[in-house]
Design an enzyme around this catalytic site. Structure first.
Site, PDB file in Angstrom:
ATOM      1  N   TRP A 129     -12.839   1.643  -5.967  1.00 27.18           N
ATOM      2  CA  TRP A 129     -13.445   2.880  -6.486  1.00 27.18           C
ATOM      3  C   TRP A 129     -12.403   3.941  -6.855  1.00 27.18           C
ATOM      4  CZ3 TRP A 129     -11.427   6.334  -3.219  1.00 27.18           C
ATOM      5  CH2 TRP A 129     -11.180   5.921  -1.903  1.00 27.18           C
ATOM      6  N   ASN A 130     -11.132   3.784  -6.455  1.00 22.17           N
ATOM      7  CA  ASN A 130     -10.220   4.930  -6.608  1.00 22.17           C
ATOM      8  C   ASN A 130      -9.742   5.165  -8.045  1.00 22.17           C
ATOM      9  OD1 ASN A 130      -8.606   2.682  -6.493  1.00 22.17           O
ATOM     10  ND2 ASN A 130      -7.019   3.618  -5.229  1.00 22.17           N
TER      11      ASN A 130
ATOM     12  N   ARG B 115      -6.835  -2.890 -16.204  1.00 21.69           N
ATOM     13  CA  ARG B 115      -5.596  -3.562 -15.797  1.00 21.69           C
ATOM     14  C   ARG B 115      -5.833  -5.055 -15.563  1.00 21.69           C
ATOM     15  NH1 ARG B 115      -1.951  -0.550 -11.352  1.00 21.69           N
ATOM     16  NH2 ARG B 115      -2.893  -1.840  -9.770  1.00 21.69           N
TER      17      ARG B 115
ATOM     18  N   LYS C 154     -16.604  -7.256 -11.124  1.00 17.77           N
ATOM     19  CA  LYS C 154     -17.434  -6.672 -10.066  1.00 17.77           C
ATOM     20  C   LYS C 154     -16.798  -5.357  -9.615  1.00 17.77           C
ATOM     21  CE  LYS C 154     -17.529  -6.330  -5.896  1.00 17.77           C
ATOM     22  NZ  LYS C 154     -17.982  -4.920  -5.915  1.00 17.77           N
TER      23      LYS C 154
ATOM     24  N   ALA D  79     -16.609  -1.517  -7.812  1.00 23.94           N
ATOM     25  CA  ALA D  79     -17.040  -1.018  -6.504  1.00 23.94           C
ATOM     26  C   ALA D  79     -18.414  -0.357  -6.633  1.00 23.94           C
ATOM     27  CB  ALA D  79     -16.024  -0.020  -5.973  1.00 23.94           C
TER      28      ALA D  79
ATOM     29  N   GLY E 204      -7.947  -3.991  -3.622  1.00 24.72           N
ATOM     30  CA  GLY E 204      -8.720  -3.361  -2.559  1.00 24.72           C
ATOM     31  C   GLY E 204      -7.948  -3.405  -1.255  1.00 24.72           C
ATOM     32  N   SER E 205      -8.691  -3.395  -0.165  1.00 25.76           N
ATOM     33  CA  SER E 205      -8.047  -3.307   1.143  1.00 25.76           C
ATOM     34  C   SER E 205      -7.419  -4.644   1.543  1.00 25.76           C
ATOM     35  CB  SER E 205      -9.077  -2.885   2.188  1.00 25.76           C
ATOM     36  OG  SER E 205     -10.098  -3.853   2.251  1.00 25.76           O
TER      37      SER E 205
ATOM     38  N   GLU F 138      -3.887  -7.077  -5.206  1.00 31.66           N
ATOM     39  CA  GLU F 138      -3.210  -5.780  -5.072  1.00 31.66           C
ATOM     40  C   GLU F 138      -3.855  -5.125  -3.870  1.00 31.66           C
ATOM     41  OE1 GLU F 138      -0.720  -4.971  -6.800  1.00 31.66           O
ATOM     42  OE2 GLU F 138      -0.877  -6.176  -8.608  1.00 31.66           O
TER      43      GLU F 138
ATOM     44  N   CYS G  65      -3.157   3.392  -3.429  1.00 26.86           N
ATOM     45  CA  CYS G  65      -2.352   2.473  -2.614  1.00 26.86           C
ATOM     46  C   CYS G  65      -0.866   2.801  -2.764  1.00 26.86           C
ATOM     47  CB  CYS G  65      -2.635   1.026  -2.980  1.00 26.86           C
ATOM     48  SG  CYS G  65      -2.546   0.728  -4.735  1.00 26.86           S
TER      49      CYS G  65
ATOM     50  N   GLU H 272      -2.617   2.902   6.501  1.00 21.02           N
ATOM     51  CA  GLU H 272      -2.753   3.597   5.220  1.00 21.02           C
ATOM     52  C   GLU H 272      -3.671   4.811   5.411  1.00 21.02           C
ATOM     53  OE1 GLU H 272      -4.556   1.167   2.161  1.00 21.02           O
ATOM     54  OE2 GLU H 272      -3.055   1.867   0.740  1.00 21.02           O
TER      55      GLU H 272
HETATM   56  P1  ADP Z   1     -12.365   0.117   0.235  1.00 22.15           P
HETATM   57  O1  ADP Z   1     -12.354   0.076   1.718  1.00 22.15           O
HETATM   58  O2  ADP Z   1     -11.332   0.984  -0.349  1.00 22.15           O
HETATM   59  O3  ADP Z   1     -13.710   0.323  -0.364  1.00 22.15           O
HETATM   60  P2  ADP Z   1     -12.562  -2.691  -0.142  1.00 22.15           P
HETATM   61  O4  ADP Z   1     -11.491  -3.688  -0.005  1.00 22.15           O
HETATM   62  O5  ADP Z   1     -13.679  -2.699   0.861  1.00 22.15           O
HETATM   63  O6  ADP Z   1     -11.857  -1.294  -0.215  1.00 22.15           O
HETATM   64  O7  ADP Z   1     -13.259  -2.792  -1.569  1.00 22.15           O
HETATM   65  C1  ADP Z   1     -12.587  -3.109  -2.759  1.00 22.15           C
HETATM   66  C2  ADP Z   1     -13.512  -3.937  -3.623  1.00 22.15           C
HETATM   67  O8  ADP Z   1     -13.798  -5.151  -2.944  1.00 22.15           O
HETATM   68  C3  ADP Z   1     -14.864  -3.291  -3.909  1.00 22.15           C
HETATM   69  O9  ADP Z   1     -15.268  -3.672  -5.215  1.00 22.15           O
HETATM   70  C4  ADP Z   1     -15.757  -3.936  -2.879  1.00 22.15           C
HETATM   71  O10 ADP Z   1     -17.121  -3.951  -3.264  1.00 22.15           O
HETATM   72  C5  ADP Z   1     -15.207  -5.328  -2.854  1.00 22.15           C
HETATM   73  N1  ADP Z   1     -15.489  -6.104  -1.640  1.00 22.15           N
HETATM   74  C6  ADP Z   1     -15.546  -5.678  -0.375  1.00 22.15           C
HETATM   75  N2  ADP Z   1     -15.821  -6.701   0.459  1.00 22.15           N
HETATM   76  C7  ADP Z   1     -15.949  -7.809  -0.310  1.00 22.15           C
HETATM   77  C8  ADP Z   1     -16.233  -9.197  -0.056  1.00 22.15           C
HETATM   78  N3  ADP Z   1     -16.452  -9.650   1.172  1.00 22.15           N
HETATM   79  N4  ADP Z   1     -16.269 -10.042  -1.104  1.00 22.15           N
HETATM   80  C9  ADP Z   1     -16.044  -9.615  -2.354  1.00 22.15           C
HETATM   81  N5  ADP Z   1     -15.778  -8.332  -2.662  1.00 22.15           N
HETATM   82  C10 ADP Z   1     -15.725  -7.440  -1.659  1.00 22.15           C
END
Ligand code: ADP
Length: 511
Positions: free
Chosen positions: A163-164, A172, A187, A189, A241-242, A263, A297, A394
C-alpha cells in the site's frame, strides 16, 4: 481537505472502476463480496470495491494463460508502444492519480505527484528495454557447432504489491513483465486498490489486449491468491511487502519451484562519518527518513553519527522534524500525512516507548497526535541504546533514532548487524572515504551524500532477508525472462571461419 478538493476527490473516486479486471472485462466476483476503502486521514469510507475469492483468482489465471502465447508473439515494438501510450496517459492523469494516492494512502499531494512521475517512468524505461531483449551466439569451444542463446517471456506472473506506493509498485512490476512479453495478475493491497484499478483502466484505454493484465483485489490474500502459487500454470511470483509474508510465499512457491522476485523489509543504516558536512547530512537525512512519512522500505531506520557531530546532528534534525506540517495529505501545505492505519501507529508508538524506557531521549515528538486519522508526531530520539527494538526492527513511521559512535569500524559492524540488507546511506566530505565505507556495507544499494536511491534506470533490490532479484535498470527485465539455449550441430553461419588462404580461398573471387 478543502471543499473543492473534496468535490474533486469524490469525482475522481467515482470514475474508478470498482470491479475485478478479468480477461479485459470489469466483472463482479463469483461470490458477490465487497471491501471498503478508507481515507486514513479521516477514517471515512472512500469507496467500496469488489472483493475477489479463489474462484476469481483462478479465472484471472485462466485469462492470463489464454493471452500468454499471443502477447509473447506480439512484436516487441508493439509492446513498447503500448507502454509508451500508458506512460503518456499516466502523466496526463497526474492530478487524478495523485489525488487518489493521497486519499487512500495518506501521503501529501506533492509527494503523490512525485510518485506518479516516478511510477510512470518505469513505463517509459521498460518501453525502451522491450526492444533490446537480446541473446548471443557463440562457437562451441571444441569447434563442434554453434551455441544459440535466446531470452523469452517466463509466462504468466502473479504480482503482489503493497500500500505504500500504490502506483509505483504496480508499474515497477507490470512494465517489465509486459515489456518481456509476460501476462499478469496484479493483486494490489486491500488498503489502496483504487490507484491500481485506475491504472489498469489506463492500460485498457491504451489498447491492452484482454487477459494480458488482470486485477484482483481481495481482503483475504492467502485464501484468494495463495492457491495460485501451487498451480502449474503460474510461472512467476513477484512480491513487494513484509519479510514475514515474503518468507511464507517463498515456502509456498517452493512446491512447484516457481521463479520468485522479492522486495522485502529493510533496516537502513544512515552513517554520518566524522568528515561529513552537517547541513548536507541533515538535508539527506530528512529525505531518507521522511519520504513517504517514513513508510518506505528504503527509509533510514538508524542514524549512526560520529560522536563529534552527534549532538549537532540530533538537535538539527529535531529542529527540522518539529517544523514539519502534519495533517491530511490533500490539504495545502501539509508535509506529513497520517500513518496507513491505527495498527501501524500502535506499532510505531510501541517501538518509541521501548527506546525511551531503555534510556533514549525524545528531542521532539514521541507520541501519537490527535485524530481522527492515525497521525504520529515526527520524532527524534537521541542516544538510543543498542538494545532498543527500533534499531533492529523496521519502524515504518516518522521516527529517527540517533546513535553516536566513536569508532568507524564499529559503526560499520553495527550497520551490518541485521538480517536486512536493502539500502544504506553514507555521508562523508571525502568521496573516496564514502566509497570505501559504502563498499563494506552489506546492502544491495547505497546512497552517498544523498537521501534517495530509487531510480527507474537503476537496479533496486536488497541482499540477505531484504529480498531476491532486482527491479528497474537493465536488470529489471531479466526477472521476467527465461534464458534458453539451442545447440546447433552445424555452423549456423560461417562467421569467423573464412580464413585467408584456407581451403575455400579464391572460390568466390568473382562473386
Ligand atoms: P504490510 O504489513 O505492509 O501490509 P504485507 O506483507 O502484509 O505488508 O502486504 C504486502 C502485500 O502482500 C499486500 O498486497 C497484501 O495483501 C499481500 N499479502 C499479505 N499476506 C499475503 C499472503 N498470505 N498471500 C499473498 N499475499 C499476501
Amino acid at each position: 481537505m478543502t471543499a473543492t478538493a473534496e468535490l474533486r476527490g469524490q469525482d475522481v473516486v467515482a470514475a474508478v472502476p470498482k470491479g475485478l479486471l478479468i480477461d479485459g472485462e470489469w466483472v463482479d466476483p463469483v461470490t458477490p463480496r465487497s471491501l471498503a476503502v478508507q481515507n486514513p486521514a479521516t477514517g471515512e469510507q472512500l469507496a467500496v470495491v469488489a472483493d475477489a475469492g479463489a474462484q476469481d483468482a483462478d479465472r484471472a489465471l485462466a485469462a492470463a494463460c489464454a493471452a500468454a502465447a499471443g502477447w509473447a508473439r506480439t512484436a516487441p515494438r508493439e509492446r513498447a508502444e503500448l507502454l509508451q501510450r500508458a506512460f503518456a496517459l499516466t502523466i496526463a492523469r497526474r492530478e487524478q492519480l495523485a489525488l487518489l494516492i493521497s486519499l487512500e494512502m495518506g501521503k501529501p499531494l506533492a509527494e503523490a505527484r512525485g510518485e506518479v512521475d516516478y511510477g510512470a517512468e518505469y513505463l517509459r524505461w521498460f518501453a525502451e528495454e522491450a526492444v533490446r531483449i537480446d541473446g548471443r551466439v557463440a562457437h562451441a569451444p571444441n569447434g563442434d557447432g554453434e551455441l544459440l542463446v535466446t531470452r523469452g517471456p517466463v509466462g504468466p506472473c502473479l504480482l503482489i504489491t503493497p500500500w505504500n506506493f500504490p502506483l509505483a509498485m504496480a508499474t515497477r512490476k507490470l512494465a517489465p513483465a509486459l515489456a518481456a512479453g509476460c501476462t499478469a495478475i496484479l493483486k494490489p493491497a486491500a488498503e489502496t486498490p483504487l490507484t491500481a484499478l485506475a491504472f489498469a483502466d489506463i492500460l485498457c484505454e491504451c489498447g491492452l489486449p484482454p487477459g494480458v493484465v488482470n486485477v484482483v483485489v481481495t481482503a483475504e490474500p492467502a485464501l484468494t491468491v495463495g492457491p495460485l502459487l501451487g498451480d502449474r500454470r503460474l510461472r512467476k511470483l513477484s512480491f513487494t511487502g513484509s519479510t514475514a509474508v515474503g518468507r511464507r510465499l517463498v515456502r509456498d512457491a517452493a512446491e512447484q519451484v516457481l521463479r520468485v522476485s522479492l522486495e522485502l523489509g529493510g533496516n537502513a543504516p544512515f552513517l554520518v562519518l566524522a568528515d561529513a558536512d552537517l547541513d548536507q547530512a541533515l538535508d539527506a537525512a530528512m529525505v531518507a527518513k521522511m519520504r513517504n512519512g517514513g513508510e518506505a522500505c528504503t527509509a533510514a531506520n538508524r542514524f549512526l553519527v560520529h560522536r563529534s557531530l552527534a549532538d549537532a546532528f540530533a538537535h538539527g534534525l529535531a529542529e527540522r522534524m518539529a517544523a514539519l506540517v502534519v495533517g491530511p495529505g490533500t490539504q495545502p501545505g501539509v508535509e506529513v500525512g497520517p500513518l496507513i492505519h491505527e495498527r501501524q501507529r500502535a506499532k510505531v508508538d510501541e517501538l518509541v516507548r521501548d527506546a525511551i524506557a531503555r534510556g533514549a531521549t525524545a528531542l521532539t515528538g514521541g507520541e501519537p497526535l490527535a485524530g481522527p486519522g492515525a497521525f504520529y508526531a515526527p520524532t527524534v530520539l537521541h542516544e538510543v541504546p543498542h538494545a532498543a527494538r527500533l534499531l533492529h526492527e523496521e519502524i515504518f513511521g516518522p521516527v529517527a533514532p540517533v546513535v553516536p559512535f566513536d569508532d568507524e569500524a564499529e559503526a560499520i559492524r553495527r550497520a551490518n548487524d541485521t538480517e536486512y540488507g536493502l539500502v544504506a546511506y553514507v555521508m562523508s566530505g571525502d568521496l573516496a572515504h564514502g566509497l570505501r565505507v559504502a563498499g563494506r556495507l552489506e546492502t544491495g544499494m547505497v546512497a552517498i551524500n544523498r537521501g534517495v536511491v530509487s531510480n527507474p534506470a537503476a537496479p533496486f533490490g536488497g541482499m540477505k532477508a531484504s529480498g531476491l532479484g532486482r527491479e528497474g535498470g537493465a536488470e529489471g527485465i531479466d526477472e521476467y525472462l527465461e534464458t534458453r539455449y539451442a545447440a546447433l550441430a552445424l555452423p549456423a553461419w560461417p562467421g569467423g571461419r573464412a580464413v585467408p588462404g584456407g581451403p575455400d580461398a579464391g572460390r568466390h573471387e568473382r562473386g
